[in-house]
Design a protein around this motif. Structure first.
Motif, mmCIF file in Angstrom:
data_model
loop_
_atom_site.group_PDB
_atom_site.id
_atom_site.type_symbol
_atom_site.label_atom_id
_atom_site.label_comp_id
_atom_site.label_asym_id
_atom_site.label_seq_id
_atom_site.Cartn_x
_atom_site.Cartn_y
_atom_site.Cartn_z
ATOM 1 N N ASP A 228 0.833 -1.219 0.058
ATOM 2 C CA ASP A 228 -0.050 0.026 -0.077
ATOM 3 C C ASP A 228 0.863 1.355 0.227
ATOM 4 O OD1 ASP A 228 -1.700 1.919 0.438
ATOM 5 O OD2 ASP A 228 -2.947 0.855 1.789
ATOM 6 N N PRO A 229 0.862 1.819 -1.016
ATOM 7 C CA PRO A 229 1.743 3.294 -1.196
ATOM 8 C C PRO A 229 1.442 4.326 -0.108
ATOM 9 C CG PRO A 229 -0.042 3.266 -2.853
ATOM 10 C CD PRO A 229 0.029 1.938 -2.427
ATOM 11 N N SER A 230 0.196 4.061 0.550
ATOM 12 C CA SER A 230 -0.261 5.032 1.582
ATOM 13 C C SER A 230 0.648 4.911 3.030
ATOM 14 C CB SER A 230 -1.745 5.113 1.791
ATOM 15 O OG SER A 230 -2.090 3.907 2.241
ATOM 16 N N ILE A 231 1.190 3.954 3.001
ATOM 17 C CA ILE A 231 1.910 3.488 4.183
ATOM 18 C C ILE A 231 3.457 3.348 4.154
ATOM 19 C CG2 ILE A 231 -0.228 2.418 5.322
ATOM 20 C CD1 ILE A 231 1.071 -0.247 4.902
ATOM 21 N N ASN A 232 4.112 3.614 5.237
ATOM 22 C CA ASN A 232 5.740 3.346 4.747
ATOM 23 C C ASN A 232 6.293 2.133 5.818
ATOM 24 O OD1 ASN A 232 5.194 4.830 7.379
ATOM 25 N ND2 ASN A 232 6.606 6.170 7.282
ATOM 26 N N CYS A 233 5.210 1.141 6.079
ATOM 27 C CA CYS A 233 6.023 0.087 6.782
ATOM 28 C C CYS A 233 6.115 -1.065 6.121
ATOM 29 C CB CYS A 233 4.579 -0.201 7.831
ATOM 30 S SG CYS A 233 4.652 0.778 9.202
ATOM 31 N N THR A 234 6.969 -1.816 6.373
ATOM 32 C CA THR A 234 7.021 -3.022 5.481
ATOM 33 C C THR A 234 6.069 -4.166 5.845
ATOM 34 O OG1 THR A 234 8.712 -4.181 7.181
ATOM 35 C CG2 THR A 234 9.623 -2.529 5.478
ATOM 36 N N VAL A 235 6.172 -5.372 4.964
ATOM 37 C CA VAL A 235 5.350 -6.546 5.284
ATOM 38 C C VAL A 235 5.807 -7.007 6.742
ATOM 39 C CG1 VAL A 235 4.610 -8.602 4.590
ATOM 40 C CG2 VAL A 235 4.836 -6.818 2.969
#
Length: 822
Positions: A228-235
């Motif tokens: 999701d480009p709206s978040i900056n967390c990895t899987v």
């Protein structure tokens, strides 16, 4: 017949399967064929409005509208009544759609979102949680769901302590949850916003063994893995944050192997659906979970239409006669749907009075990256089926809040025992002093110290020392119900002990100042000191204290109060906090009563210091120990004035407060007893005065003691008279010395001239009438044959005159000389 269908990728094949099967069944609508006209509204109310217009104003006439999302269903169902259309939804869960006044022709095979709430409440009670938090996306479906949840948890005795909401960015809401120590959190938001929420959850560390998240179960199984480009967390971050969360979802696939109206089991349905999807991954196919509901929705519609054929035929109508103005056919379809009851692939299909589906709830937990079924809940029967396979990061379900353990603070037993030993020894010392004073009460030296007042002092000191024991008693020694009695003992022992001990000393110093510090001209008019006045003064002070304490206890009695301190974290790594508690003896207006008592006692202490200073140079045998009393008053006053405010400041520190107060009592009592009684013991033992005084008392009786004061006054008067006589004699001696000096000088001038005349002429006769010529030289006695008498003054001066030029003390009467230097 036709139906409008804004649907999903998996729901449409499921509905088409149901439609094909219905058309192949000759027992259902044999004279009709259902046709499905479908459009994808993408859950956009604006797009749904355009599609609704196209469906209504293009041929053929539609008999039923079947929207999917709640936002689209809200718009369609509210407008459909204007065209007398029945609305049957397969995926709408908004509780707002249960309003029959607003949506009179609406039905849904997807249960209301509020059906999750009874399951959540059941789980809260199972895991003994009484405090939860919520975070929601600000849309109508979630707002109404949360309102219903709030009402249900309130009825169950559960509190929603934190309630946060957001529109698009959940960062602030998540931070508030962390700040307010939320532990059990119910999240109500769509899948896209769920990824944003848990990205912030990872950043704030709002996950792990202390937290439990409750989410909606109709997300795709891999919703947290989708980029999701709206978040900056990895899987990996997302996996860590979502681990262990619990979902509640309506049972959309019958867990039992039952053949229903479609003659298919749930597993056979899934197999046919997968073949229709062409091998697509179910986790990546939108609407896959709602497909059984869409399948049963078509069957519910078909069965309802089949039930309307007979009633309509009896009235002379047919289904193909339906138009947007025909309310009778709509009413028959509504009645048929409202009474629907059949077994579908999603379970038993039945609608409640609001048109919502009644169903079971599935409870799942994310364990190791996959969802595991941990139970079912049947709201209609209140039955929870539990598999006992729930798994937690910690030893078990976490607490709904930081566990606060209340722990009473107790007085140090070593300190209490140490001070109690000193207090006990002080009481023994008081008993010794009291016994000594009573045994030697007939000794004149003891009698002159007002022994009854000293007895009161000793008793008061012992009472003050006895107050040390209840002062150190706390909840470790007595039950909470008995603690007010301990408070009463503290107050009365200290109050009465102070009144007796200090009151008796204050009375002595007061009467010494009153009687023996008058002006010189009034000293002779001093009244005799009567003992009953001393006892009356002590009695007045004692009565004042008794009355004030009685009024205090009647108007505002002492009771136990608990002071709470800042919570402390233990050294062990456990999710608990320790809240220290301290028990106090207090009343509603404690400060007011203490102000009155301290003010009154403080004035007595200050006045005692002043009187002790004023009488420090007074000497009297009637109260012969008043200087020792003054010294004791100094010490007691200083200790009391320091201790009272300090103990109030240190009231929250039980050890320091007790040590300061108890040691002040012990020191003041020891000083008082030692200063008042030890000198008397030493004098009587070293001088043996108790024997001689007792014998003299036996011979002379009590008259000796009564005449002492009168004898003392008489001796003072005689002493002053002798001092005046001595002063007059010394003045006379000085005058005679001057006269003798002048005569010697005159004779020394005459002696040379007389010698010269003796060589030339005979001596002249000595005048017989000059008395001065008859005086002998200085230092010689008068001739014995001289018959001339000297003046009385000269004869007296010759007797007083001595070679050293000073008056001889032996010339004074011996009986009076003893009084001169007494």
């Amino acid at each position: 017949m036709s139906g409008g269908w804004p649907g999903g990728q998996a729901c449409l094949p499921a509905a088409q399967m149901a439609l094909d099967l219905v058309n192949n069944r000759t027992d259902i609508l044999p004279d009709y064929e259902l046709e499905l006209i479908h459009y994808d509204s993408r859950c956009d109310p604006g797009e749904a409005t355009k599609l609704l217009y196209d469906l209504l104003y293009t041929e053929p006439i539609k008999i039923v509208l079947m929207p999917g999302c709640s936002s689209v269903s809200t718009l369609v169902a509210e407008a459909a009544r204007m065209w007398n259309l029945i609305v049957l939804s397969y995926g709408s869960s908004s509780p707002a759609l249960s309003n029959r006044q607003r949506f009179p022709t609406f039905f849904r095979t997807h249960p209301s979102a509020t059906l999750h709430n009874p399951t959540r409440v059941q789980l809260f009670q199972k895991w003994k949680w009484t405090k939860i938090a919520t975070i929601q996306q600000t849309t109508e479906v979630f707002t109404s769901t949360l309102d219903d949840l709030e009402q249900r948890v309130k009825e169950a005795g559960i509190e929603i302590s934190v309630r946060q909401s957001f529109l698009t960015d959940p960062a602030v809401a998540v931070k508030n949850l962390k700040r307010q120590d939320a532990r059990i959190i119910v999240g109500l938001f769509y899948e896209t916003e769920a990824r944003k929420v848990f990205c912030e959850v990872y950043k704030e560390k709002l996950y792990g063994k202390k937290y439990v998240w409750f989410l909606i179960g109709w997300y795709a199984d891999n919703w947290y893995k989708i980029k999701d480009p709206s978040i900056n967390c990895t899987v990996e971050n997302m996996k860590e944050a979502v681990e262990g969360h619990v979902t509640t979802e309506i049972v959309m696939l019958n867990p039992e192997t039952v053949r229903g109206a479609s003659n298919l089991t749930s597993q056979e349905f899934l197999a046919q659906l997968m073949s229709k999807l062409g091998g697509k991954n179910p986790e990546e196919t939108g609407g896959f979970q709602e497909a059984p509901l869409a399948y049963d929705a078509v069957w519910a519609l078909a069965l309802a239409l089949n039930k309307t054929v007979g009633p309509l035929k009896a009235k002379g109508h047919r289904l193909e006669d339906f138009n947007y103005n025909n309310k009778e056919i709509t009413a028959e379809i509504y009645r048929a749907l409202n009474t629907s009851s059949f077994e579908g692939v999603s379970g038993h299909v039945v609608f409640d009075a609001q048109g919502s589906r009644m169903a079971w709830t599935l409870i799942e937990q994310l364990q190791g990256g996959s969802y595991k079924k941990i139970g079912y809940y049947d709201m209609t029967k209140g039955n929870l089926s539990w598999f006992h396979n729930d798994k937690w990061i910690g030893p078990g379900p976490p607490a709904d809040q930081t566990v606060v353990i209340q722990k009473l603070r107790f007085l140090s037993q070593k300190l209490f025992v140490s001070v109690s030993v000193f207090a006990g020894l002080g009481i023994l010392l008081g008993i010794v002093c009291l016994t000594f004073n009573i045994y030697n009460s007939n000794v004149r030296y003891i009698q002159n110290s007002q022994p009854y007042l000293n007895n009161m002092t000793a008793v008061g000191c012992m009472m003050a020392l006895a107050a040390v024991f209840p002062l150190g008693i706390d909840g470790r020694h007595v039950r909470r119900s008995q603690f007010p009695v301990v408070c009463q003992f503290r107050l009365w022992l200290l109050g009465l002990g102070f009144s007796l001990a200090y009151g008796s000393m204050f009375t002595k110093i007061w009467w010494v100042h009153t009687v023996f510090t008058k002006k010189d001209e009034k000293k002779d008019k001093r009244k005799h000191l009567e003992p009953w006045k001393l006892y009356a003064t002590v009695g007045v002070l004692l009565v004042i204290d008794i009355l004030s304490l009685m009024i205090w206890q009647i108007v505002d009695p002492l009771h136990i109060t608990v002071e709470k301190f800042t919570k402390e974290a233990p050294k062990e790594d456990i999710d608990v906090l320790i809240e220290p508690l301290l028990e106090h003896c207090s009343s509603e207006k404690m400060n007011t009563w203490l102000g009155v008592v301290y003010g009154y006692k403080g004035l007595l202490l200050l006045l005692g210091i002043f009187l002790a200073y004023e009488t420090k140079s007074v000497s009297t045998e009637k109260i012969n120990d008043h200087r020792a009393v003054g010294m004791a008053i100094y010490n007691v006053s200083v200790l009391c004035m320091i201790t009272a405010p300090v103990t109030m400041i240190l009231s929250s520190k039980q050890d320091a407060s007790f040590a300061f107060a108890s040691l002040a009592i012990v020191f003041s009592v020891y000083i008082t007893l030692v200063v008042l009684f030890v000198p008397k013991m030493r004098r009587l033992i070293t001088r043996g005065e108790w024997q001689s005084d007792q014998q003299e008392t036996m011979k002379t009786g009590s008259s000796t003691n009564n005449n002492d004061e009168e004898k003392s006054r008489q001796l003072e008067r005689e002493n002053k008279e002798l001092q005046k006589i001595i002063q007059e004699k010394e003045e006379r001696v000085s005058e005679l010395r001057n006269q003798l000096s002048e005569r010697q000088a005159l004779r020394s001038r005459r002696r040379p001239s007389t010698t010269n005349q003796n060589h030339s002429s005979p001596p002249l006769p000595t005048p017989q009438n000059d008395p001065k010529s008859l005086l002998p030289p200085p230092g010689y006695p008068l001739p014995a044959s001289d018959n001339h008498s000297l003046p009385p003054s000269f004869s007296n001066s010759s007797n007083l005159y001595q070679p050293d030029g000073k008056i001889s003390r032996n010339n004074c009467h011996t009986s009076r000389l003893q009084l001169l230097y007494k």
